[in-house]
Design an enzyme around this catalytic site. Structure first.
Site, PDB file in Angstrom:
ATOM      1  N   LYS A  55       7.699   4.357   6.672  1.00  0.00           N
ATOM      2  CA  LYS A  55       6.497   4.920   6.020  1.00  0.00           C
ATOM      3  C   LYS A  55       5.489   5.340   7.079  1.00  0.00           C
ATOM      4  CE  LYS A  55       7.218   1.313   2.560  1.00  0.00           C
ATOM      5  NZ  LYS A  55       7.688   0.198   3.396  1.00  0.00           N
TER       6      LYS A  55
ATOM      7  N   ASP B  29      13.963  -1.496   4.241  1.00  0.00           N
ATOM      8  CA  ASP B  29      12.665  -0.847   4.042  1.00  0.00           C
ATOM      9  C   ASP B  29      11.648  -1.370   5.046  1.00  0.00           C
ATOM     10  OD1 ASP B  29      10.764   0.614   1.852  1.00  0.00           O
ATOM     11  OD2 ASP B  29       9.794  -1.181   2.645  1.00  0.00           O
TER      12      ASP B  29
ATOM     13  N   HIS C  44       2.446   6.137   3.178  1.00  0.00           N
ATOM     14  CA  HIS C  44       2.279   4.712   2.834  1.00  0.00           C
ATOM     15  C   HIS C  44       1.177   4.468   1.791  1.00  0.00           C
ATOM     16  CE1 HIS C  44       3.171   0.541   4.720  1.00  0.00           C
ATOM     17  NE2 HIS C  44       2.895   0.425   3.438  1.00  0.00           N
TER      18      HIS C  44
ATOM     19  N   TYR D 270       4.133  -1.935   9.796  1.00  0.00           N
ATOM     20  CA  TYR D 270       4.642  -3.308   9.890  1.00  0.00           C
ATOM     21  C   TYR D 270       4.863  -3.713  11.354  1.00  0.00           C
ATOM     22  CZ  TYR D 270       6.061  -2.579   4.934  1.00  0.00           C
ATOM     23  OH  TYR D 270       6.109  -2.296   3.589  1.00  0.00           O
TER      24      TYR D 270
END
Ligand code: A2P
Length: 278
Positions: A76, A46, A109, A51
């Site tokens: 996401k 994930d 997200h 990120y």
């Protein structure tokens, strides 16, 4: 080690119930962590555009030599790309960074109600799924009101809602809505960002079963029926966190953990008020 079960989703696909999360793992460290996780038996990874580590995740996937069909890869959409055309383009950017030609799951997200674009993003997701580029589409940090709106506008129900869930923040008030609409709950920050590991009740339950506090908490998520994605950069913890299928919490343990729920136990932002654009 017993295998990770698959959870059926409302669109006919299925997802491993336990996967590997990489929030806050820098791009230059994530390849080693994901490689370790894949060796330990994780098959679901994930990540997220936000990120900033999709490239590193992609390198670990490629180097693993594991067949694409054996993996379940989630990313996401970043909050600034929720407009329809931007969402489509942004998704293709994720595929490129990850070195993949489809995703198993793509999530909005955050709803970012202040910008009011999440229904547009959802329409883009529906289109990408029709084109076969995403197997399952879902959301993250959505409250029932946000879910109702996108279902109402498109007739398409998300397969997954990834939300903060752990023993000190159990989200009992939204469970019924998810069950009724067959939306699977995926727990993020499953260890309470590490804080729940220090809870003395958890320590007692873990000791009773000869397991670590992290393993006791992850087992709780599994028995509650949640999908769970623990994160660690330590090889021994990565291996321990997937080793939770050879013991069972009993009714008393579950009851004691139910008592740990606290209205102020949330560690991350709140979906109603988090309007951060990034
Ligand atoms: P680390 O990466 O240094 O192992 P959450 O999944 O709730 O976000 O919590 C993740 C936090 O918990 C991270 O800080 C991670 O640190 C730590 N963590 C993950 N697994 C374990 C474990 N088995 N034992 C102790 N700490 C853990």
């Amino acid at each position: 080690m017993a295998g990770v079960p698959n959870v059926p989703l409302n669109d006919g696909n299925s997802i491993p119930q336990l996967g590997f999360g990489v929030w806050q793992v820098p791009n230059n460290e994530v390849q080693a962590a994901v490689s370790e996780a894949l060796q330990a038996g994780y098959r679901s990874i994930d990540t997220a555009q936000g990120y900033n580590n999709e490239e590193g995740v992609g390198r670990a996937i490629k180097d693993s030599g594991i067949g694409r069909e054996e993996l379940f890869i989630t990313s996401k959409l970043r909050t600034r790309d929720q407009a329809y055309d931007k969402a489509i383009k942004s998704f293709h950017g994720s595929l490129e960074k990850l070195g993949l030609d489809y995703l198993d799951l793509f999530l909005i997200h955050w709803p970012v109600p202040g910008q009011d674009k999440y229904p547009e993003a959802w329409k883009a997701f529906v289109q990408l799924q029709k084109e076969g580029l995403i197997k399952s589409i879902g959301v993250s940090n959505f409250l029932p009101e946000h879910l109702e709106r996108i279902i109402g506008e498109t007739g398409v129900t998300p397969a997954v809602n990834q939300i903060e869930v752990h023993p000190e923040y159990q989200q009992r008030d939204v469970l019924d809505f998810h069950v009724k609409n067959r939306i699977a709950i995926e727990s993020y920050s499953p260890l309470g960002s590490g804080a729940a590991l220090k809870n003395p009740t958890i320590a007692e339950i873990a000791e009773k079963h000869g397991k670590s506090p992290a393993q006791a908490i992850l087992r709780w998520h599994i028995q509650e029926g949640f999908i769970v994605i623990p994160k660690s950069t330590h090889p021994e913890r990565i291996r321990a966190n997937i080793d939770v299928f050879d013991f069972e919490l009993d009714g008393e343990d579950l009851q004691r953990i139910a008592g740990l729920d606290r209205p102020d136990g949330k560690t991350g932002g709140h979906p109603a008020t988090n309007n951060a654009i990034w």
